[in-house]
Write a protein that holds these residues in place. Structure first.
Motif, short mmCIF file in Angstrom:
data_model
loop_
_atom_site.label_atom_id
_atom_site.label_comp_id
_atom_site.label_asym_id
_atom_site.label_seq_id
_atom_site.Cartn_x
_atom_site.Cartn_y
_atom_site.Cartn_z
N GLU A 1 0.82 -1.21 0.00
CA GLU A 1 0.00 0.00 0.00
C GLU A 1 0.85 1.27 0.00
OE1 GLU A 1 0.36 -2.27 2.25
OE2 GLU A 1 0.08 -1.59 4.31
N SER B 1 -1.59 6.48 -13.16
CA SER B 1 -2.04 5.96 -11.87
C SER B 1 -2.19 4.44 -11.88
CB SER B 1 -3.38 6.60 -11.48
OG SER B 1 -4.43 6.11 -12.30
N MET C 1 -1.83 2.55 -6.26
CA MET C 1 -2.58 3.62 -6.95
C MET C 1 -3.56 3.03 -7.95
SD MET C 1 -0.11 6.84 -7.46
CE MET C 1 -1.49 7.95 -7.33
N HIS D 1 -5.23 0.35 -7.48
CA HIS D 1 -6.39 -0.05 -6.69
C HIS D 1 -7.21 1.16 -6.27
CE1 HIS D 1 -6.09 -4.40 -6.35
NE2 HIS D 1 -4.79 -4.21 -6.53
N LYS D 2 -6.55 2.27 -6.01
CA LYS D 2 -7.30 3.49 -5.73
C LYS D 2 -8.09 3.90 -6.97
CE LYS D 2 -4.74 5.39 -1.85
NZ LYS D 2 -3.63 6.20 -1.38
N THR D 3 -7.47 3.73 -8.14
CA THR D 3 -8.11 4.11 -9.40
C THR D 3 -9.37 3.28 -9.65
OG1 THR D 3 -5.97 4.77 -10.31
CG2 THR D 3 -7.74 4.34 -11.90
N PHE E 1 -8.85 -0.22 -3.02
CA PHE E 1 -7.64 -0.06 -2.21
C PHE E 1 -7.75 -0.81 -0.88
CE2 PHE E 1 -4.89 2.52 0.68
CZ PHE E 1 -3.68 2.20 0.08
N GLU E 2 -8.96 -0.88 -0.30
CA GLU E 2 -9.10 -1.57 0.98
C GLU E 2 -9.23 -3.08 0.80
OE1 GLU E 2 -8.72 0.01 3.77
OE2 GLU E 2 -8.71 2.01 2.88
#
Lengths: 382, 382
Positions: free
Chosen positions: A231, B94, B340, B342-344, B348-349
């Protein structure tokens, strides 16, 4: 072929090395430390096992302090550049390989001072000269355990005692000794130990190690995926991940593990005794031949199984070429990536013909080498 | 075991890869480029052969412009740190792996600016946004060819045209595409191409490549023995020696060569068609199952053979664990070293369960995966 180029890469390897690598490739070589499935775990365990075996061999407590690298050069670069910064001073010797000297020269441009202690013409190092070279800003003593040109064994334990007393770190390049000579990082006060996997450790090319004593933090040279702390966009702090980015060379490390297991089983004393015996025999035979110029200690107790020589003024490459083409004997000629060592022993222009003995060589191999040299000499004189 | 973790490391390899590596180890693996005897020359030739095959695959003119590294991470570090200096600006996306993002973040501390272009929730990149991010000091566009998380194929050719027009260099991370998708460094205007040897190129772990277009000089990351210009204490300028210090991973490079030879013989079109067909089939079956959340383009023409999903809110590691333990199916869960990305895509969690298909997978493997997912879903709902 009579293979006498073991200081470059040992050949052959124990049968178990071939088998372990092939089995790894065929049966379980998934990505260690990333995925959690059975094959990935098997890969991860196999790498851990190699760390563990290396700990046994070098008397290292914590397997996580062993970093797997591409080769000893990679290890030395990580150690030197990770540790030294502008204003620091490093002491080294004139018998070092370019894998030590070239990074030190590159660091000089970044403001890292160095002192290169001159060894005597046999390659021998006086520990007192190391001590004399120490300055208030000396952070590291960086030296080989044995010369790759003439085999000269270095007084690592004595230098280790000096380093400990003066609170200076000691980096040892064990390229010519790991797996053959006993190395105890605790007893010898070695803070950083660099070694290739493909020489005395009997593993394959593409492997190297750097042991880092607990408590020493190096700058990492690379960042990337580690399978840990994914992460974060910064490199994790934990070892070995901090210094091992990207997918490791699992089959190579497995082969290295099999090599080290072979050494531990065979016994390092037996391995060294065999190499010493052949070195003694080779030196004795060579000394009988007039016109052969021998370099280094010329004493099997003072040198690793590396014997450098010349036939009078004859070009070393020419002699090596004939040994290969006519006599099917593999040696190495030239400067062996150690120009200052050749200046030290007086062979910078001519280079040397280097014979390097491995555990699988026999007395018969030595006889063939001696016979070939005698015949080449006769031919040259005719 | 049904192996669906090919985006991490392809498994199995072609039989010829196993054989070539074993033969190298057993028969001729001396030190290439150092000694001049027959075995050393055979090792050297085998490495050159791999360079040559890679040139054919990627339409590279000069084999000496291919640098062998330890893995793609090593290649990306060399490219980014070798090229960028304080005051430069780099544009990236990203959807990058940590092997790209972590070095870029490390460079930020040294004064190298960056812009991370945001991709859409399927991972898709709009080339116009790359163009919009370009500044007067932009030296490099650094991007992946396909996402390792969701497979999204990136518009490398369009970005290449932009880079050429704006006289900016282009670095492509082909970790998920090399060996499966056609890559022509000339047509696509790729200045630097990084790829691992152990994924689509079918070689072993411990190998990676960096192609450097002629005329681009990088700072080298390491110095050491190269077997060339041994008389100098500075790194030689010639390629590949400048960037390849220390003994290379000959058996690994030989295995990589056998992998690339297999690809060239089989034909990259056939390989891609097979992976595309299985991806299409897998996506079609998955879309029938209620409660499966699919990520990425969900279109086999727009993604490499990487399929990320979740079972509702279920923890991705838990699902992967059951797939492995109960169904003997190997996949990868979590963040896949690409936070990033996974954020995209919004995971992410939770992370994702990633299925990645290789050339040796079959329709039956896909059926087993679909069946297993249905059974886990039933179990969760029961």
């Amino acid at each position: 072929m009579v293979y006498l180029d073991n200081a470059a890469t040992t050949y052959p390897k124990p049968e178990t090395v071939y088998q372990a690598m092939d089995r790894c490739m065929r049966e379980y070589n998934a990505n260690p430390g990333r995925s959690g499935h059975k094959m990935a775990l098997a890969s991860g365990r196999s790498i851990y096992k190699t760390r563990d075996l290396l700990c046994q061999l070098f008397h290292i407590d914590n397997p996580m302090q062993i970093i797997f690298t591409q080769n000893a050069t990679d290890s030395l670069n990580l150690a030197l550049k990770g540790l030294l910064k502008s204003g620091d001073h490093v002491v080294t010797t004139s018998m070092e390989h370019n894998s030590m000297l070239r990074p030190i020269m590159a660091l000089e441009e970044l403001g890292v001072e160095n002192t290169i202690v001159q060894c005597d013409p046999t390659g021998a190092l006086d520990p007192k000269q190391i001590e004399a070279a120490i300055k208030p800003n000396t952070k590291l003593i960086a030296m080989t355990h044995a010369s790759n040109v003439v085999g000269t064994l270095m007084p690592v334990e004595e230098v280790g005692a000096i380093a400990r007393e003066r609170k200076i770190l000691l980096l040892v390049d064990a390229a010519q000794t790991a797996g053959v000579y006993p190395i105890d990082v605790q007893k010898m006060n070695i803070d950083l130990l660099a070694a290739p996997g493909h020489k005395g450790l009997m593993g394959p090319q593409g492997t190297g190690i750097l042991y880092i004593r607990e408590g020493i933090a190096l700058r990492h040279m690379k960042e990337g995926g580690t399978g840990s702390k994914s992460e974060y966009l910064t490199q994790p702090e934990i070892l070995p991940d901090r210094y091992e980015s990207g997918t490791p060379n699992t089959p190579g490390i497995v082969g290295l593990g099999a090599g080290v297991a072979f050494i531990l089983e065979e016994g390092i004393e037996k391995i060294r005794a065999h190499e010493e015996e052949l070195t003694e025999y080779f030196l004795k035979q060579l000394k009988k031949i007039q016109g052969i110029v021998l370099y280094g200690p010329q004493d099997h107790r003072k040198q690793a199984a590396v014997i450098s020589l010349n036939l009078g003024e004859e070009d070393s490459s020419e002699v090596s070429y004939v040994l290969d083409q006519v006599f099917d004997i593999a040696v190495r000629s030239g400067l062996h990536c150690a120009p200052m060592a050749h200046k030290t022993i007086g062979t910078f222009e001519q280079g040397t013909v280097r014979f390097s003995i491995g555990y699988f060589n026999t007395r018969e191999d030595i006889d063939k080498a001696v016979e070939a040299l005698m015949r080449i000499k006769e031919e040259l004189e005719a």
